[in-house]
Design a protein around this motif. Sequence first.
Motif, PDB file in Angstrom:
ATOM      1  N   GLN A   1       0.840  -1.193   0.000  1.00  0.00           N
ATOM      2  CA  GLN A   1       0.000   0.000   0.000  1.00  0.00           C
ATOM      3  C   GLN A   1       0.876   1.244   0.000  1.00  0.00           C
ATOM      4  OE1 GLN A   1      -2.762   0.128   3.246  1.00  0.00           O
ATOM      5  NE2 GLN A   1      -3.589   2.129   2.647  1.00  0.00           N
ATOM      6  N   VAL A   2       0.575   2.152  -0.906  1.00  0.00           N
ATOM      7  CA  VAL A   2       1.349   3.381  -1.013  1.00  0.00           C
ATOM      8  C   VAL A   2       0.860   4.367   0.045  1.00  0.00           C
ATOM      9  CG1 VAL A   2       1.994   5.302  -2.481  1.00  0.00           C
ATOM     10  CG2 VAL A   2       1.678   3.025  -3.473  1.00  0.00           C
ATOM     11  N   GLN A   3       1.806   4.928   0.760  1.00  0.00           N
ATOM     12  CA  GLN A   3       1.474   5.928   1.769  1.00  0.00           C
ATOM     13  C   GLN A   3       2.309   7.174   1.570  1.00  0.00           C
ATOM     14  OE1 GLN A   3       2.028   3.688   5.468  1.00  0.00           O
ATOM     15  NE2 GLN A   3      -0.199   3.431   5.590  1.00  0.00           N
ATOM     16  N   PHE A   4       1.715   8.304   1.946  1.00  0.00           N
ATOM     17  CA  PHE A   4       2.380   9.596   1.834  1.00  0.00           C
ATOM     18  C   PHE A   4       2.386  10.286   3.195  1.00  0.00           C
ATOM     19  CE2 PHE A   4       2.415  10.120  -2.789  1.00  0.00           C
ATOM     20  CZ  PHE A   4       1.447   9.211  -3.181  1.00  0.00           C
ATOM     21  N   VAL A   5       3.464  11.000   3.463  1.00  0.00           N
ATOM     22  CA  VAL A   5       3.486  11.933   4.579  1.00  0.00           C
ATOM     23  C   VAL A   5       3.906  13.275   4.011  1.00  0.00           C
ATOM     24  CG1 VAL A   5       4.493  12.548   6.786  1.00  0.00           C
ATOM     25  CG2 VAL A   5       4.032  10.145   6.260  1.00  0.00           C
ATOM     26  N   CYS A  22       7.474  15.575   1.028  1.00  0.00           N
ATOM     27  CA  CYS A  22       6.593  14.451   0.685  1.00  0.00           C
ATOM     28  C   CYS A  22       7.411  13.167   0.800  1.00  0.00           C
ATOM     29  CB  CYS A  22       6.049  14.622  -0.725  1.00  0.00           C
ATOM     30  SG  CYS A  22       5.103  13.205  -1.338  1.00  0.00           S
ATOM     31  N   THR A  23       7.121  12.387   1.824  1.00  0.00           N
ATOM     32  CA  THR A  23       7.812  11.125   2.027  1.00  0.00           C
ATOM     33  C   THR A  23       6.869   9.981   1.670  1.00  0.00           C
ATOM     34  OG1 THR A  23       9.152  12.068   3.792  1.00  0.00           O
ATOM     35  CG2 THR A  23       9.005   9.664   3.689  1.00  0.00           C
ATOM     36  N   LEU A  27       6.212   1.997  -2.297  1.00  0.00           N
ATOM     37  CA  LEU A  27       6.369   2.074  -3.744  1.00  0.00           C
ATOM     38  C   LEU A  27       7.466   1.145  -4.223  1.00  0.00           C
ATOM     39  CD1 LEU A  27       6.226   5.927  -4.285  1.00  0.00           C
ATOM     40  CD2 LEU A  27       4.563   4.267  -5.129  1.00  0.00           C
ATOM     41  N   HIS A  28       7.284   0.621  -5.438  1.00  0.00           N
ATOM     42  CA  HIS A  28       8.363  -0.126  -6.070  1.00  0.00           C
ATOM     43  C   HIS A  28       9.502   0.844  -6.350  1.00  0.00           C
ATOM     44  CE1 HIS A  28      10.597  -2.302  -9.168  1.00  0.00           C
ATOM     45  NE2 HIS A  28      10.026  -3.391  -8.691  1.00  0.00           N
ATOM     46  N   LEU A  29      10.711   0.398  -6.197  1.00  0.00           N
ATOM     47  CA  LEU A  29      11.862   1.295  -6.316  1.00  0.00           C
ATOM     48  C   LEU A  29      11.985   1.929  -7.692  1.00  0.00           C
ATOM     49  CD1 LEU A  29      14.579  -0.656  -4.303  1.00  0.00           C
ATOM     50  CD2 LEU A  29      13.244   1.337  -3.584  1.00  0.00           C
ATOM     51  N   ASP A  73      15.536  13.245  -2.104  1.00  0.00           N
ATOM     52  CA  ASP A  73      16.497  12.515  -1.300  1.00  0.00           C
ATOM     53  C   ASP A  73      16.126  11.045  -1.433  1.00  0.00           C
ATOM     54  OD1 ASP A  73      17.574  12.663   2.207  1.00  0.00           O
ATOM     55  OD2 ASP A  73      17.987  11.241   0.608  1.00  0.00           O
ATOM     56  N   LYS A  74      16.860  10.318  -2.239  1.00  0.00           N
ATOM     57  CA  LYS A  74      16.505   8.936  -2.524  1.00  0.00           C
ATOM     58  C   LYS A  74      16.638   8.062  -1.287  1.00  0.00           C
ATOM     59  CE  LYS A  74      17.400   7.193  -6.582  1.00  0.00           C
ATOM     60  NZ  LYS A  74      18.107   6.712  -7.798  1.00  0.00           N
ATOM     61  N   THR A  75      17.559   8.405  -0.393  1.00  0.00           N
ATOM     62  CA  THR A  75      17.773   7.543   0.771  1.00  0.00           C
ATOM     63  C   THR A  75      16.579   7.552   1.709  1.00  0.00           C
ATOM     64  OG1 THR A  75      18.882   9.325   1.958  1.00  0.00           O
ATOM     65  CG2 THR A  75      20.255   7.852   0.638  1.00  0.00           C
ATOM     66  N   SER A  76      15.849   8.664   1.730  1.00  0.00           N
ATOM     67  CA  SER A  76      14.694   8.764   2.623  1.00  0.00           C
ATOM     68  C   SER A  76      13.372   8.751   1.866  1.00  0.00           C
ATOM     69  CB  SER A  76      14.775  10.040   3.464  1.00  0.00           C
ATOM     70  OG  SER A  76      14.693  11.184   2.636  1.00  0.00           O
ATOM     71  N   ASN A  77      13.417   8.540   0.553  1.00  0.00           N
ATOM     72  CA  ASN A  77      12.197   8.548  -0.276  1.00  0.00           C
ATOM     73  C   ASN A  77      11.397   9.833  -0.082  1.00  0.00           C
ATOM     74  OD1 ASN A  77      12.697   5.956  -1.337  1.00  0.00           O
ATOM     75  ND2 ASN A  77      11.740   5.008   0.440  1.00  0.00           N
ATOM     76  N   THR A  78      12.111  10.937  -0.038  1.00  0.00           N
ATOM     77  CA  THR A  78      11.466  12.224   0.214  1.00  0.00           C
ATOM     78  C   THR A  78      11.727  13.178  -0.946  1.00  0.00           C
ATOM     79  OG1 THR A  78      11.677  11.973   2.607  1.00  0.00           O
ATOM     80  CG2 THR A  78      11.294  14.198   1.777  1.00  0.00           C
TER      81      THR A  78
END
Length: 125
Positions: A1-5, A22-23, A27-29, A73-78
Amino acid sequence: QVQFVESGGGLVQPGGSLRLSCTTSGLHLDYYAIGWFRQAPGKEREGVSCISVRDGSTYYVDSVKGRFTISRDKTSNTVYLQMNDLKPEDTAVYHCATYLSGTVLGFLVNDYDYWGQGTQVTVSS
């Protein structure tokens, strides 16, 4: 399930700055891009900026060029949206959204698959 913060919205005076975040999770990478859209009362949803998660290329609507900067920031998916020199016409609810598969950045709403709840940005003196 895709989630957003989503976070970073608020009230700011004209000429001020805000940074939206937006984190995402779930999601698939190998998805394609993240976009920021905004919707003001009584107006249609408008694309603001988007960024390719794969190569970092960016795209902006003309009205924010030179004032807004999107980054990731790919490391934090943000994904961030730095907004400077804000104007009253920037007032809206800002949503981030994912563009799972594509090759050309753009703002076609139907290209975006998942949407966050939004964060309110109000520019007023």
